[in-house]
Design a protein around this motif. Sequence first.
Motif, mmCIF file in Angstrom:
data_model
loop_
_atom_site.group_PDB
_atom_site.id
_atom_site.type_symbol
_atom_site.label_atom_id
_atom_site.label_comp_id
_atom_site.label_asym_id
_atom_site.label_seq_id
_atom_site.Cartn_x
_atom_site.Cartn_y
_atom_site.Cartn_z
ATOM 1 N N UNK A 8 0.720 -1.633 -0.379
ATOM 2 C CA UNK A 8 0.181 0.467 0.106
ATOM 3 C C UNK A 8 1.064 1.438 -0.001
ATOM 4 N N UNK A 9 2.000 1.323 0.551
ATOM 5 C CA UNK A 9 2.368 1.982 1.044
ATOM 6 C C UNK A 9 3.555 2.723 -0.304
ATOM 7 N N UNK A 10 3.947 1.601 -1.253
ATOM 8 C CA UNK A 10 4.891 1.639 -2.103
ATOM 9 C C UNK A 10 3.844 2.471 -2.904
ATOM 10 N N UNK A 11 2.773 1.118 -3.475
ATOM 11 C CA UNK A 11 1.675 2.299 -4.129
ATOM 12 C C UNK A 11 1.579 3.577 -3.747
ATOM 13 N N UNK A 12 1.033 3.938 -2.886
ATOM 14 C CA UNK A 12 0.771 5.391 -2.528
ATOM 15 C C UNK A 12 1.894 6.657 -2.915
ATOM 16 N N UNK A 13 3.616 5.763 -2.665
ATOM 17 C CA UNK A 13 4.607 6.819 -2.775
ATOM 18 C C UNK A 13 5.121 6.162 -4.610
ATOM 19 N N UNK A 14 4.300 5.596 -5.297
ATOM 20 C CA UNK A 14 4.179 5.258 -6.599
ATOM 21 C C UNK A 14 3.259 6.824 -7.495
ATOM 22 N N UNK A 15 2.289 6.708 -6.625
ATOM 23 C CA UNK A 15 0.994 8.050 -6.816
ATOM 24 C C UNK A 15 1.575 8.717 -7.181
ATOM 25 N N UNK A 16 2.295 9.412 -5.861
ATOM 26 C CA UNK A 16 2.903 10.297 -6.092
ATOM 27 C C UNK A 16 3.525 11.139 -6.472
#
Length: 117
Positions: A8-16
Motif C-alpha cells: 500500500x505504501x509503495x503504491x501511494x509513493x508511486x502515485x505521489x
Amino acid sequence: MLFINIAGIALIALIIWWFWLYTPQQMKLGEGDLVIVVENGTYSPSRIKIPEGKPVELKFLRKDQSPCSETLLIPKLEISETLPSNKLKLIQIPALEPGEYDFHCQMQMYRGKIVAG
Ligand SMILES: [Cu+2]
C-alpha cells in the motif's frame, strides 16, 4: 498484513511520484540539434519549448515500428502528418500564441506538448 501495508505504501509513493514529482523531460528548441524521437511508446523529449510568434521547424524521427506511431497529430494547429520509419521528418510549426499545444499519435497513446512562450 505487513505485506499488504508495504504494498500500500509503495503504491501511494508511486502515485505521489507520478502526479507530483514526475515532470516530463523538457527541451528548448535551439538547444543543440533537437530531434524528437518516437520510440517505445513515447516522444522524447515530450515537452518542447519554442519561442512564441515565430514559425519554427521540428524534427521527428520515428524508430518505433508500430503503425499507430506513424501518424502525428497536432489538433489545435490542424496538423496531421505521417512520420516515415527511421527517417527524419521536418514539421513546420506556424507562429504561435503563447500556450500549450498537445501532439499525439492516432490513438493518443504517444503524447507530447509544444510549449510556446
Ligand atoms: Cu498510438
